[in-house]
Design a protein around this motif. Structure first.
Motif, PDB file in Angstrom:
ATOM      1  N   VAL A 108       0.837  -1.208   0.000  1.00 50.41           N
ATOM      2  CA  VAL A 108       0.000   0.000   0.000  1.00 50.41           C
ATOM      3  C   VAL A 108       0.872   1.258   0.000  1.00 50.41           C
ATOM      4  O   VAL A 108       0.503   2.287  -0.563  1.00 50.41           O
ATOM      5  N   VAL A 109       2.045   1.176   0.611  1.00 52.66           N
ATOM      6  CA  VAL A 109       3.103   2.187   0.432  1.00 52.66           C
ATOM      7  C   VAL A 109       4.397   1.432   0.136  1.00 52.66           C
ATOM      8  O   VAL A 109       4.467   0.234   0.364  1.00 52.66           O
ATOM      9  N   ASN A 183      13.982   4.564   6.860  1.00 52.28           N
ATOM     10  CA  ASN A 183      13.975   5.421   5.669  1.00 52.28           C
ATOM     11  C   ASN A 183      15.337   6.085   5.503  1.00 52.28           C
ATOM     12  O   ASN A 183      16.181   6.007   6.399  1.00 52.28           O
ATOM     13  N   PHE A 196      -1.547   7.933   9.825  1.00 58.02           N
ATOM     14  CA  PHE A 196      -0.861   7.385   8.639  1.00 58.02           C
ATOM     15  C   PHE A 196      -1.776   7.276   7.410  1.00 58.02           C
ATOM     16  O   PHE A 196      -1.410   7.736   6.331  1.00 58.02           O
ATOM     17  N   VAL A 371       9.104 -10.506   0.493  1.00 56.75           N
ATOM     18  CA  VAL A 371       9.702 -10.247   1.800  1.00 56.75           C
ATOM     19  C   VAL A 371       8.708  -9.402   2.602  1.00 56.75           C
ATOM     20  O   VAL A 371       8.103  -8.464   2.094  1.00 56.75           O
ATOM     21  N   PHE A 373       8.680  -7.333   5.774  1.00 63.03           N
ATOM     22  CA  PHE A 373       9.325  -6.679   6.920  1.00 63.03           C
ATOM     23  C   PHE A 373       8.266  -6.313   7.954  1.00 63.03           C
ATOM     24  O   PHE A 373       7.160  -5.914   7.604  1.00 63.03           O
ATOM     25  N   ARG A 393       2.854   1.076  14.181  1.00 62.03           N
ATOM     26  CA  ARG A 393       3.490   0.285  13.118  1.00 62.03           C
ATOM     27  C   ARG A 393       3.570  -1.178  13.520  1.00 62.03           C
ATOM     28  O   ARG A 393       3.473  -2.068  12.682  1.00 62.03           O
ATOM     29  N   THR A 400      -0.737  -5.965   7.406  1.00 56.98           N
ATOM     30  CA  THR A 400      -0.740  -5.770   5.946  1.00 56.98           C
ATOM     31  C   THR A 400      -0.259  -7.022   5.217  1.00 56.98           C
ATOM     32  O   THR A 400      -0.721  -7.345   4.139  1.00 56.98           O
TER      33      THR A 400
HETATM   34 FE1  HDD Z   1       5.831   1.998   6.886  1.00 54.86          FE
HETATM   35  C1  HDD Z   1       6.032  -0.345   4.456  1.00 54.86           C
HETATM   36  C2  HDD Z   1       9.178   2.696   6.517  1.00 54.86           C
HETATM   37  C3  HDD Z   1       5.558   4.559   9.156  1.00 54.86           C
HETATM   38  C4  HDD Z   1       2.672   1.078   7.528  1.00 54.86           C
HETATM   39  N1  HDD Z   1       7.307   1.317   5.695  1.00 54.86           N
HETATM   40  C5  HDD Z   1       7.200   0.342   4.770  1.00 54.86           C
HETATM   41  C6  HDD Z   1       8.466   0.116   4.148  1.00 54.86           C
HETATM   42  C7  HDD Z   1       9.351   0.970   4.734  1.00 54.86           C
HETATM   43  C8  HDD Z   1       8.615   1.725   5.712  1.00 54.86           C
HETATM   44  C9  HDD Z   1      10.820   1.106   4.411  1.00 54.86           C
HETATM   45  C10 HDD Z   1       8.744  -0.887   3.046  1.00 54.86           C
HETATM   46  C11 HDD Z   1       9.182  -2.198   3.615  1.00 54.86           C
HETATM   47  C12 HDD Z   1       9.567  -3.126   2.490  1.00 54.86           C
HETATM   48  O1  HDD Z   1      10.560  -2.840   1.822  1.00 54.86           O
HETATM   49  O2  HDD Z   1       8.864  -4.113   2.289  1.00 54.86           O
HETATM   50  N2  HDD Z   1       7.084   3.399   7.617  1.00 54.86           N
HETATM   51  C13 HDD Z   1       8.442   3.446   7.424  1.00 54.86           C
HETATM   52  C14 HDD Z   1       9.023   4.414   8.319  1.00 54.86           C
HETATM   53  C15 HDD Z   1       8.011   4.948   9.057  1.00 54.86           C
HETATM   54  C16 HDD Z   1       6.793   4.306   8.622  1.00 54.86           C
HETATM   55  C17 HDD Z   1      10.505   4.730   8.410  1.00 54.86           C
HETATM   56  C18 HDD Z   1       8.053   5.977  10.123  1.00 54.86           C
HETATM   57  C19 HDD Z   1       9.053   6.181  10.905  1.00 54.86           C
HETATM   58  N3  HDD Z   1       4.372   2.709   8.081  1.00 54.86           N
HETATM   59  C20 HDD Z   1       4.464   3.752   8.976  1.00 54.86           C
HETATM   60  C21 HDD Z   1       3.236   3.859   9.719  1.00 54.86           C
HETATM   61  C22 HDD Z   1       2.412   2.864   9.274  1.00 54.86           C
HETATM   62  C23 HDD Z   1       3.144   2.158   8.244  1.00 54.86           C
HETATM   63  C24 HDD Z   1       2.965   4.878  10.802  1.00 54.86           C
HETATM   64  C25 HDD Z   1       1.022   2.476   9.696  1.00 54.86           C
HETATM   65  C26 HDD Z   1       0.428   2.808  10.785  1.00 54.86           C
HETATM   66  N4  HDD Z   1       4.544   0.648   6.064  1.00 54.86           N
HETATM   67  C27 HDD Z   1       3.304   0.418   6.531  1.00 54.86           C
HETATM   68  C28 HDD Z   1       2.636  -0.742   5.838  1.00 54.86           C
HETATM   69  C29 HDD Z   1       3.725  -1.215   4.856  1.00 54.86           C
HETATM   70  C30 HDD Z   1       4.856  -0.230   5.108  1.00 54.86           C
HETATM   71  C31 HDD Z   1       1.285  -0.479   5.292  1.00 54.86           C
HETATM   72  C32 HDD Z   1       3.334  -1.366   3.396  1.00 54.86           C
HETATM   73  C33 HDD Z   1       3.835  -2.706   2.958  1.00 54.86           C
HETATM   74  C34 HDD Z   1       4.385  -3.304   4.148  1.00 54.86           C
HETATM   75  O3  HDD Z   1       4.207  -2.498   5.223  1.00 54.86           O
HETATM   76  O4  HDD Z   1       4.934  -4.376   4.202  1.00 54.86           O
HETATM   77  O5  HDD Z   1       2.302  -1.714   6.762  1.00 54.86           O
END
Ligand code: HDD
Length: 739
Positions: A108-109, A183, A196, A371, A373, A393, A400
């Motif tokens: 989704v992101v 990041n 988010f 993968v 994470f 998170r 997700t």
């Molecule tokens: Fe996130 C993916 C980094 C806040 C929910 N996030 C995702 C990925 C990265 C980050 C690098 C890609 C992982 C991959 O390569 O598979 N996200 C961050 C960082 C954050 C952050 C550094 C703040 C410090 N994220 C964040 C919040 C939420 C999410 C606050 C939800 C409440 N992020 C997600 C997700 C994703 C994701 C929806 C999308 C696909 C996945 O997780 O595997 O759960």
């Protein structure tokens, strides 16, 4: 019936038992010992994955999923050659049906990404802070998997867009998987995970027409930023050069949140994680990034893939910024607020280990796409802080994966499996892989599987006191949105500030609603008046009153151009060497050698694919004048040569454009021999006027290096390498030039 000569092979490695080979052990000790045996060095994960790797060799038959060889895969079974296709054709049905279901939901992101294998070696143990074995044992080589990504774009979007880059690292430790899902920017847009979905909905393409792709240059994104003051700090980072990295290998990585270290005595500290690239932190310039998005949408993934294939393994130093628990409240910001960094001027980063990427994935989908994470993947010695973004998170990532990967068994996908065998009482659900013999509940009469005491490595959550009345509120210091935004802006060099003004002006220039323009100028004016005034002028807004209370403080570490943490090296850079038949061999061959010795990639660009010849020397071309642009390189060198045809070739529009474009992008440019006169007369006629005298003399002006004559000169190469190390010729004023 004759059996097919070769059948697809699965290549099991005897020392790597699969789940089904592992007998359930009867005691916790035995389980943990088995786990340790499995992690026997750098390629432990590679060996484990090879159990699941199918090698398709020449002569392999095409088979149905149930293992029957197929005689024809080109024509469906029909009632007569022109007749309707028959339902009986199981091979047709299986093939089409599988194809129909090939896609899974993209993330989704961070949908667009590329991942690489490598390893982590600790050089400085830190028992005073944590008892995590991976941060104490210098004898280990811990396998890692690192996925880089952009945030907003879809899976097929371009690499070089202006965006935050994901930097997600998984350590396959002997104690289990540890994921730092970070990041390339050390702070985040929002403070609480509940926001988010709002920030992501706002930055993704507008819902009515799904425009624009992979960029925040649209109304909804800036509407949200203008109405959400906590985004101020991160908004500045994304409008800085950090958001258009030159290479994945030239980016920092940050864990962003304060995590918690726990040592053997149970003492806790807060910790922020840092990754510092050996190649320095460098960026594209915006015009270049825009063009590359079309010229080579895979620019970043290709760059790292090629580097790894060539054995130029990228490295990062792993660092920790530690704050003892008793000092939690010593700062004018809250450690639990992810929109704040801990300035390195206050708490230095201690570098403790090196991560090296050294292997490309074998197949993208099973590895990079599957993968999963999860921020909640931590190992004993590491724990979570109460950062409300991190807490949210910890739910979101697991959740997700369930919809993305089709159920709760995603941890059994090979890339997600830890090195050790996994025992628990979870059973069944979609795509369950292991066949488990034994109990599936606890307590049970067999003593297996059973909990492990902390002394034997069992994870115990940190013992943090929790108090307070339930409330939907945030910590008091969370409401200071401006101090660190100002700190960041003040710390930029003049060039970086100019780039930021341009970035704001570009993005806001694409926004239609003038109410958003007005609010953003007000927001910027709270940070810095000069920034607000410059942006206002570019987007047709009135200059705001000078009411800014900028504290004027700077950090010595935040600038990419003059920050203390920066590294300047020519390593990992690319030079395009433009040649044609009858090129001057001496300077070209000498430069090639010198660049190689400096760890720089020299790429030959010629008029055609194949080879370019001069006397007995021939060079193979990596690019033709048509298949690349100056944007593919960090510097370009146009060699001189002899004959009329050479002179004619030099006046090709592609070459002239390459030089002018590289000049505008502030890249080093080198010419030699007959190309010197061509440069001065045709390619850059009025820009430089060097005085050249004498055979082999090297002249440099504004990063343009001229070598007269056809003889090599060591000074020619060192000048180019020094310029490359500085990354750009920032003193070259290009404000009035268009490429
Ligand atoms: Fe996130 C993916 C980094 C806040 C929910 N996030 C995702 C990925 C990265 C980050 C690098 C890609 C992982 C991959 O390569 O598979 N996200 C961050 C960082 C954050 C952050 C550094 C703040 C410090 N994220 C964040 C919040 C939420 C999410 C606050 C939800 C409440 N992020 C997600 C997700 C994703 C994701 C929806 C999308 C696909 C996945 O997780 O595997 O759960």
């Amino acid at each position: 019936m004759e059996r097919p000569s070769k059948r697809p092979r699965i290549t099991p490695q005897p020392e790597q038992p699969t789940h089904t080979d592992v007998e359930m052990t009867s005691t916790a000790e035995k389980v943990l010992n088995t786990a340790v045996d499995y992690a026997t060095g750098a390629n432990a994960k590679g060996r484990q994955l090879s159990n699941y790797t199918q090698v398709v060799e020449s002569g392999c038959p095409i088979m149905s999923y149930f293992g029957v060889a197929q005689a024809d895969t080109d024509s469906s079974l029909k009632a007569g050659p022109r007749g309707p296709t028959l339902l009986e054709d199981y091979h047709f049905r299986e093939k089409i049906s599988h194809f129909d279901h090939e896609r899974i939901p993209e993330r989704v992101v961070h949908a667009r990404g590329a991942a690489y294998h490598g390893d982590f070696v600790l050089h400085t143990p830190i028992p005073e802070y944590t008892n995590a074995a991976v941060l104490n044992d210098t004898g280990r080589r811990t396998p890692v998997f690192l996925r880089f990504s952009t945030v907003a774009g879809s899976r097929g979007s371009a690499d070089t867009v202006r965006d935050v880059r994901g930097f997600a690292v998984r350590f396959y430790t002997e104690e289990g998987n540890w994921d730092i899902v970070g990041n390339n920017i050390p702070v985040f847009f929002i403070q609480d995970a509940i926001k988010f979905p709002d920030v992501i909905h706002a930055v993704k393409p507008e819902p009515h027409n799904e425009i624009p792709q992979a960029q925040t240059a649209h109304d909804n994104a800036w509407d949200f930023f203008s109405l959400t003051p906590e985004t101020a700090h991160m908004m500045l980072w994304t409008m800085s050069d950090r958001a258009i990295p030159r290479s994945y290998a030239m980016m920092n990585g940050f864990g962003v949140h304060a995590f918690v270290f726990v040592n053997a005595e149970g003492k806790r500290s807060f910790v922020k994680f840092h990754w510092k690239p050996k190649l320095g932190v460098h960026s594209l310039v915006w015009d270049e990034a825009l063009k590359l998005a079309g010229q080579d949408p895979d620019f970043h993934r290709r760059d790292l893939y090629d580097a790894i294939e060539a054995g130029n393994y990228p490295e990062w130093e792993f660092g920790v910024q530690v704050v003892p628990e008793e000092n939690e409240h010593d700062f004018d910001f809250d450690l639990l607020d992810a929109t704040k960094l801990i300035p390195e001027d206050l708490v230095p980063v201690k570098y403790i280990g090196t991560l090296t990427l050294n292997r490309n994935v074998t197949e993208y989908f099973p590895e990079t796409e599957q993968v999963a994470f999860c921020t909640q993947h931590i190992v004993p010695g590491i724990d979570f802080s109460n950062d409300p973004l991190l807490q949210g998170r910890n739910f979101s990532y697991f959740d997700t994966q369930i919809s993305r990967l089709g159920g709760p068994n995603f941890n059994q996908i090979p890339i997600n499996m830890p090195l050790c065998p996994v025992f628990n009482n979870q059973r069944d659900a979609m795509h369950r892989m292991p066949i488990t013999k034994g109990a599936n509940y606890f307590p049970n009469r067999f003593d297996a599987p059973h909990p492990v005491p902390p002394a034997k490595g069992g994870f115990v959550p940190k013992a943090l006191p929790v108090h307070g009345v339930t409330t939907r509120a945030r910590g008091e210091k969370f409401s200071d949105y401006l101090s660190q935004a100002q700190l960041f802006y003040n710390s930029m060099s003049d060039i970086e500030k100019t780039h930021m003004v341009s970035a704001f002006s570009f993005e806001l220039g694409k926004v239609e609603d003038t109410g958003i323009h007005k609010r953003i100028v007000e927001r910027l004016n709270e940070i810095d008046h000069s920034l607000a005034a410059q942006v206002a002028a570019n987007i047709g807004q009135a200059t705001p009153p000078n009411t800014t209370k900028n504290h004027g403080k700077r950090s010595a570490f935040l600038s990419q151009i003059n920050g203390k943490a920066q590294t300047f090296t020519a390593q990992g850079r690319k030079v395009g060497i433009f040649v044609q038949d009858e090129f001057d061999t001496a300077p070209v061959l000498a430069l090639q050698l010198a660049l190689k010795a400096a760890g720089t990639l020299a790429m030959i660009v010629g008029p055609r694919k194949g080879t370019v010849k001069s006397g007995a020397t021939s060079l193979s071309t990596q690019f033709t004048f048509e298949t690349c642009r100056s944007t593919h390189f960090d510097a370009i060198y146009v060699a001189g040569g002899s004959g009329e045809a050479y002179a004619k070739g030099l006046s090709s529009g592609r070459l002239v454009h390459a030089v002018r474009e590289a000049y505008m992008h502030q890249k080093p440019i080198a010419v030699s021999g007959s190309a010197v006169e061509w440069l001065q007369r045709i390619a850059l006629p009025s820009e430089i006027s060097p005085a050249i005298s004498g055979q082999g003399k090297v002249e440099v002006e504004k990063g343009v290096v001229l070598l007269e004559g056809t003889v090599e000169s060591p000074q020619f190469a060192t000048t180019i390498i020094d310029l490359l190390a500085m990354h750009r010729v920032w003193e070259r004023d290009v404000s009035q030039i268009a490429a």
